[in-house]
Design an enzyme around this catalytic site. Structure first.
Site, PDB file in Angstrom:
ATOM      1  N   ASP A   1       0.860  -1.192   0.000  1.00  0.00           N
ATOM      2  CA  ASP A   1       0.000   0.000   0.000  1.00  0.00           C
ATOM      3  C   ASP A   1       0.899   1.246   0.000  1.00  0.00           C
ATOM      4  OD1 ASP A   1      -3.192   0.591   1.106  1.00  0.00           O
ATOM      5  OD2 ASP A   1      -1.734   2.228   1.047  1.00  0.00           O
ATOM      6  N   ILE A   2       0.546   2.204  -0.855  1.00  0.00           N
ATOM      7  CA  ILE A   2       1.378   3.403  -1.035  1.00  0.00           C
ATOM      8  C   ILE A   2       1.295   4.360   0.169  1.00  0.00           C
ATOM      9  CG2 ILE A   2      -0.240   4.966  -2.199  1.00  0.00           C
ATOM     10  CD1 ILE A   2       1.862   5.369  -4.383  1.00  0.00           C
TER      11      ILE A   2
ATOM     12  N   HIS B   1     -15.754   3.098   4.156  1.00  0.00           N
ATOM     13  CA  HIS B   1     -14.343   3.505   4.038  1.00  0.00           C
ATOM     14  C   HIS B   1     -13.641   3.029   2.773  1.00  0.00           C
ATOM     15  CE1 HIS B   1     -14.485   5.148   8.077  1.00  0.00           C
ATOM     16  NE2 HIS B   1     -15.100   4.047   8.436  1.00  0.00           N
ATOM     17  N   GLN B   2     -14.406   2.655   1.731  1.00  0.00           N
ATOM     18  CA  GLN B   2     -13.762   2.304   0.469  1.00  0.00           C
ATOM     19  C   GLN B   2     -13.469   3.566  -0.320  1.00  0.00           C
ATOM     20  OE1 GLN B   2     -16.141  -0.066  -2.215  1.00  0.00           O
ATOM     21  NE2 GLN B   2     -14.395  -0.621  -3.495  1.00  0.00           N
ATOM     22  N   VAL B   3     -12.271   3.660  -0.867  1.00  0.00           N
ATOM     23  CA  VAL B   3     -11.890   4.794  -1.711  1.00  0.00           C
ATOM     24  C   VAL B   3     -11.677   4.317  -3.151  1.00  0.00           C
ATOM     25  CG1 VAL B   3     -10.162   6.593  -2.108  1.00  0.00           C
ATOM     26  CG2 VAL B   3     -10.875   6.045   0.238  1.00  0.00           C
TER      27      VAL B   3
ATOM     28  N   ASN C   1     -13.192  -3.302   2.354  1.00  0.00           N
ATOM     29  CA  ASN C   1     -14.237  -2.286   2.463  1.00  0.00           C
ATOM     30  C   ASN C   1     -15.109  -2.249   1.205  1.00  0.00           C
ATOM     31  OD1 ASN C   1     -13.048  -1.452   4.920  1.00  0.00           O
ATOM     32  ND2 ASN C   1     -11.647  -0.074   3.852  1.00  0.00           N
TER      33      ASN C   1
ATOM     34  N   HIS D   1     -10.428  -4.866  -3.069  1.00  0.00           N
ATOM     35  CA  HIS D   1      -9.085  -5.120  -2.532  1.00  0.00           C
ATOM     36  C   HIS D   1      -9.188  -5.553  -1.083  1.00  0.00           C
ATOM     37  CE1 HIS D   1     -10.103  -0.842  -2.252  1.00  0.00           C
ATOM     38  NE2 HIS D   1      -9.474  -0.835  -1.077  1.00  0.00           N
ATOM     39  N   PHE D   2      -8.293  -6.437  -0.710  1.00  0.00           N
ATOM     40  CA  PHE D   2      -8.157  -6.865   0.677  1.00  0.00           C
ATOM     41  C   PHE D   2      -6.911  -6.198   1.236  1.00  0.00           C
ATOM     42  CE2 PHE D   2     -11.148 -10.477   1.113  1.00  0.00           C
ATOM     43  CZ  PHE D   2     -11.588 -10.554  -0.192  1.00  0.00           C
ATOM     44  N   HIS D   3      -7.047  -5.586   2.393  1.00  0.00           N
ATOM     45  CA  HIS D   3      -5.884  -5.060   3.112  1.00  0.00           C
ATOM     46  C   HIS D   3      -5.372  -6.153   4.046  1.00  0.00           C
ATOM     47  CE1 HIS D   3      -6.806  -0.644   2.433  1.00  0.00           C
ATOM     48  NE2 HIS D   3      -8.024  -1.113   2.312  1.00  0.00           N
TER      49      HIS D   3
END
Ligand code: 5GP
Ligand code: ZN
Length: 152
Positions: A38-39, A104-106, A98, A111-113
């Site tokens: 993640d950036i 809280h999805q952007v 999310n 995607h899975f964190h």
């Protein structure tokens, strides 16, 4: 309801990462899954794991892609040395996915964190507004859901 999923969306930042059009710090890649750092990490070792299939929400993604993802997450726990504690107490990690901006999805590509949780103030910080247990309310909901399940 029409699905908003498609294999690829040329405007999607994660689709561009999968294709190599935008650089990423790639980790594990399989025919169906791509993973990378993640950036803007919320902990050191914060990783994203994505299906190579564009879809905004979990329910848009075909099962074969979803089946491929969790073993990749598991492998990454080893790479990140998150697998050395099997106990409830001590270091841990969160797997977070999310759906929708209210949740809280952007980025609108599923995607899975995978987020290491080493200290109270790094990694995921969760609000958990739990209600008191209400068996009557739970029982009513359970009945409604069972009726829907029987129709699937
Ligand atoms: P969400 O809030 O949608 O669940 O999380 C999106 C995540 O994607 C955020 O943690 C954010 O830092 C990460 N992200 C957004 N754009 C990029 C990018 O271009 N490259 C990488 N590696 N991560 C990104
Ligand atoms: Zn995409």
């Amino acid at each position: 309801m029409a699905s908003t999923a498609a294999a690829h969306d040329a405007a999607c930042i994660f689709c561009k990462i999968i294709k190599g059009e935008i650089p990423s710090f790639k980790l594990i890649e399989t025919p169906l899954t791509y993973s990378f750092l993640d950036i803007q990490p919320i902990a050191q070792g914060h990783v994203l794991i994505i299906p190579k299939y564009h879809g905004p929400r979990l329910h848009n993604i075909p099962d074969e892609y979803l089946s491929d993802i969790l073993p990749v997450v598991k492998k990454l726990t080893k790479v990140l040395q998150l697998d050395d504690n099997d106990k409830l107490i001590g270091d841990g990690y969160n797997v977070l996915q999310n759906n929708g901006s209210i949740a809280h999805q952007v980025v609108e590509h599923v995607h899975f964190h995978l987020i290491p949780k080493k200290t109270e103030d790094t990694g995921l910080i969760v609000g958990w507004p739990a209600e008191e247990t209400n068996f009557e309310k739970l029982g009513k909901l359970h009945k409604e859901l069972q009726e829907k399940l029987n129709k699937l």
